[in-house]
Structure formats: C-alpha cells, structure tokens
Design an enzyme around this catalytic site. Structure first.
Site, PDB file in Angstrom:
ATOM      1  N   THR A  15       0.814  -1.213   0.000  1.00 40.60           N
ATOM      2  CA  THR A  15       0.000   0.000   0.000  1.00 40.60           C
ATOM      3  C   THR A  15       0.846   1.261   0.000  1.00 40.60           C
ATOM      4  O   THR A  15       0.429   2.292  -0.518  1.00 40.60           O
ATOM      5  CB  THR A  15      -0.936  -0.016   1.237  1.00 40.60           C
ATOM      6  OG1 THR A  15      -1.834  -1.102   1.072  1.00 40.60           O
ATOM      7  CG2 THR A  15      -1.734   1.259   1.382  1.00 40.60           C
ATOM      8  N   SER A  66       1.711  -7.626  -0.650  1.00 42.53           N
ATOM      9  CA  SER A  66       2.501  -8.540   0.181  1.00 42.53           C
ATOM     10  C   SER A  66       1.812  -9.887   0.387  1.00 42.53           C
ATOM     11  O   SER A  66       2.439 -10.852   0.823  1.00 42.53           O
ATOM     12  CB  SER A  66       2.876  -7.900   1.515  1.00 42.53           C
ATOM     13  OG  SER A  66       1.767  -7.834   2.374  1.00 42.53           O
ATOM     14  N   THR A  99       1.818  -4.211   4.276  1.00 36.24           N
ATOM     15  CA  THR A  99       1.728  -4.448   5.719  1.00 36.24           C
ATOM     16  C   THR A  99       1.165  -5.835   6.062  1.00 36.24           C
ATOM     17  O   THR A  99       1.369  -6.325   7.167  1.00 36.24           O
ATOM     18  CB  THR A  99       0.850  -3.381   6.399  1.00 36.24           C
ATOM     19  OG1 THR A  99      -0.459  -3.419   5.822  1.00 36.24           O
ATOM     20  CG2 THR A  99       1.448  -2.001   6.255  1.00 36.24           C
ATOM     21  N   ASP A 100       0.469  -6.462   5.105  1.00 36.13           N
ATOM     22  CA  ASP A 100      -0.243  -7.702   5.449  1.00 36.13           C
ATOM     23  C   ASP A 100       0.696  -8.835   5.885  1.00 36.13           C
ATOM     24  O   ASP A 100       0.372  -9.590   6.799  1.00 36.13           O
ATOM     25  CB  ASP A 100      -1.103  -8.168   4.270  1.00 36.13           C
ATOM     26  CG  ASP A 100      -2.306  -7.260   4.046  1.00 36.13           C
ATOM     27  OD1 ASP A 100      -2.629  -6.464   4.951  1.00 36.13           O
ATOM     28  OD2 ASP A 100      -2.909  -7.327   2.971  1.00 36.13           O
TER      29      ASP A 100
HETATM   30  N1  ASP Z   1      -2.577  -5.486   0.749  1.00 40.60           N
HETATM   31  C1  ASP Z   1      -1.498  -4.583   1.097  1.00 40.60           C
HETATM   32  C2  ASP Z   1      -0.212  -5.383   1.175  1.00 40.60           C
HETATM   33  O1  ASP Z   1       0.051  -6.003   2.166  1.00 40.60           O
HETATM   34  C3  ASP Z   1      -1.803  -3.925   2.395  1.00 40.60           C
HETATM   35  C4  ASP Z   1      -0.806  -2.907   2.849  1.00 40.60           C
HETATM   36  O2  ASP Z   1       0.288  -2.777   2.349  1.00 40.60           O
HETATM   37  O3  ASP Z   1      -1.152  -2.194   3.828  1.00 40.60           O
HETATM   38  O4  ASP Z   1       0.515  -5.394   0.225  1.00 40.60           O
END
Ligand code: ASP
Length: 335
Positions: A15, A66, A99-100
């Site tokens: 993200t 991710s 973040t995932d």
């Molecule tokens: N779906 C995203 C990821 O993990 C979420 C994020 O980055 O906050 O790539």
C-alpha cells in the site's frame, strides 16, 4: 576521506506504493485502491528532505501486494538484503513492504541476516494518493532509524506510525488504522523528532548471533499452519501431509489446546514423519509445554509466545538444521 555509507531502499510494493482514484471519494481511503503501483524512486521524491538525511540508493526488487509473497520470494529478498549488508558502502537497508505479511518477512530476515547493520521494514496503511497518507512519514522515520548508529545490532526493526518494533514479536493487529502494528511486549522505542529513542532491547538471539545460515538455504522445507475452530476436520492435516509438509503448526485454542476428538490422530502424525508444533490462536500470551497436552510424550514442539505465521518460519528454518523435536524446542526458547 571515505564517503559516508549509504542507506539502500529496497522497494517490494504494498500500500505504501498504492494508488487510489484521487485524494477524496473512491480510492482515498484504505480499502479501494491498487497496491504496488508507484516505483520506489518516486516514493522517495514524495518525502521532503529525505535525500538530505542520508546518501540513498534505491532498488525495486518486487512490485507486489505482500499477500503474494511466497517462500521463494521471501528467500530472494533475504539473499538480496544479505548481499547488500556485506557491502562496505552500505550502512543500512530500508525495505518498503505491504503491511499484510510484513511481520513474516521481517521475522525471516531477523533470523537469517548475519549482520549488525540496521535493516528496517516499513509500509503504509493508506495509499500514496489518500488524504494524509502515512507512507511518507513512515519512510522518513525508517530512514532515520536505519541511518542512526544506535540502531546497529538491534536485529531487524519495523518502523510504523512513529514506533520502532522488534521483528521478533511485531504483528499487524488492526486492519484499518495507521496504528496497525503492535507487539504483546510493546515497541522497542519511538522516533522522536527524527531520531530513534530506545526503551528496551530484543532479548533473544537474532541476525549476527543466529545459527541459520542463509548461504546454505536455497529453499524452505514445507510447513503448514492449521487454525483452530469448532468442528475441526482431520482432512486438512492430511492435505498438508499429502503436499509434503515436514511439520504442521497447530494454532490451537487458548494456549494451544488440541481438541480431544483429534488428539490420537495428531499423535499419529509423528509416525508419518510430520512434526506437530503447538501454537495459540490467542494473539498474546504463550503456550505452556506439557500443560494441556503431553508434548514430551508425543514429541511435539511448543512455540513459547510466537504467533503461528512466525512459528511456521522458525520451524522451517529449524528443519534446515535438525529434525529432533527437543532441539527445535530449544530454538523456540532462544529465538
Ligand atoms: N494489501 C497490502 C499489502 O500487504 C496492504 C498494505 O500494504 O497495507 O501489500
């Protein structure tokens, strides 16, 4: 005079590199947007003053959500960062990451990078086009931590929302807010006015003190995770065994409880050459060995306080060194 060492920013997507439709309306929030769209060098341009904080080099290793990290990609990341850390002209590494699964990548690096140089992961909960996107400040703070001498030797760090966590126990605890990350044991420190301020240190083995030799790891042994819920079925474990799993992390109820109706089946896994590792579905606390199950008698391993996704990685690394449950158990006490 020698040039000051640089910080390498390794972009992997997420993200922090996401774009929505605009700064208001659809795509402005943290739900409707496309992750992994903006290249890392453009992310840097979005942070005023970043180039003055440290000499920077940027490379784009991946551009993915991710969720799409496989063990192969994770090892590719680890090998690349390990190579960067051996360079005299590199003082530290910042990895921008979704973040995932950030906590899983951070933990694998924490266990395998034989370096005392700061390696810092960061991400964002809001895409770059959102009103008050959090990515630029997180990236600035991550570079500040990676460039600061006090960050050396602290293991792999995760910087989010002005907090600095150890990769050993940080987790994405909340899905929709900028203070998404947490640890049952709290952060190690904070970024205050652009400088890391430390309050505690990671007590367990990591990075330069770790026994896991990345140079010898071309692939991770397959380890599955099975989450507990009412009315469980043994077929899910059978599927992991059929897929070639060498171990299964059983994310049990409470402190890792195994349902009575599955007990004898799970006890039989060892005879099939599959190690059972007891973790807990509760997100904080620990699994007490031999409390609700005969771990010694069954040859089972318990995870101490590790969550199931990280326990999967430590188990896989452990299996590159030994298949002895007692030795793997020691690793859970020491890492
Ligand atoms: N779906 C995203 C990821 O993990 C979420 C994020 O980055 O906050 O790539």
């Amino acid at each position: 005079m020698a040039k000051p060492a640089c910080i390498v920013i390794v972009g992997t997507g997420g993200t922090i590199a996401g774009v929505g439709a605009g700064s208001a309306g659809a795509g402005a929030g943290s739900a409707a947007y496309r992750a992994a769209a903006i290249p890392a060098d453009r992310l840097i341009e979005s942070v005023p003053g970043l180039a003055q904080m440290a000499a920077l080099q940027v490379e784009q290793l991946f551009q993915i959500d991710s969720a799409d990290f496989t063990d192969d990609k994770l090892l590719q990341l680890a090998h690349r960062v390990a190579a960067l850390c051996t360079r005299d002209d590199v003082g530290g590494v910042v990895i921008t990451h979704g973040t995932d699964t950030l906590e899983e990548s951070a933990y694998l690096l924490h266990l395998t990078l034989a370096t005392a140089k700061p390696v810092v992961l960061t991400g964002a909960m809001r895409p770059s086009t959102a009103l008050s996107a959090d990515g630029p400040a997180n990236l600035r703070d991550a570079v500040a931590v990676a460039a600061h001498p006090s960050s050396a030797g602290q293991g792999v760090l995760v910087v989010m929302n002005q907090e600095v966590f150890s990769a050993r126990d940080v987790t994405k605890a909340r899905s929709m807010v900028v203070n998404a990350f947490d640890s049952p044991w709290g952060p190690l420190g904070a970024v205050v006015e652009g400088t890391p301020r430390w309050y505690r240190r990671a007590a367990r083995l990591h990075t330069h003190a770790s026994e896991f030799d990345l140079a010898k790891i071309a692939a991770l042994p397959l380890v599955g995770v099975v989450a507990s819920h009412g009315n469980m079925r043994r077929e899910i474990y059978d599927a992991w065994v059929a897929a070639g799993a060498r171990a299964i992390v059983h994310e049990g109820f409470g402190g890792g409880t195994v349902p009575a109706y599955l007990r004898s089946y799970l006890e039989g896994l060892r005879a099939r050459g599959v190690l059972l590792v007891r973790a807990a579905r509760s997100q904080a606390g620990r699994v007490i060995r031999n409390a609700t199950a005969d771990d010694d008698g069954n040859g089972w391993v318990t995870v101490d306080d590790q969550n199931a996704p990280r326990a999967r990685l430590l188990t896989a690394l452990a299996l590159t060194r030994t298949t002895e449950p007692a030795e793997i158990q020691q690793m859970f006490w020491h890492y």
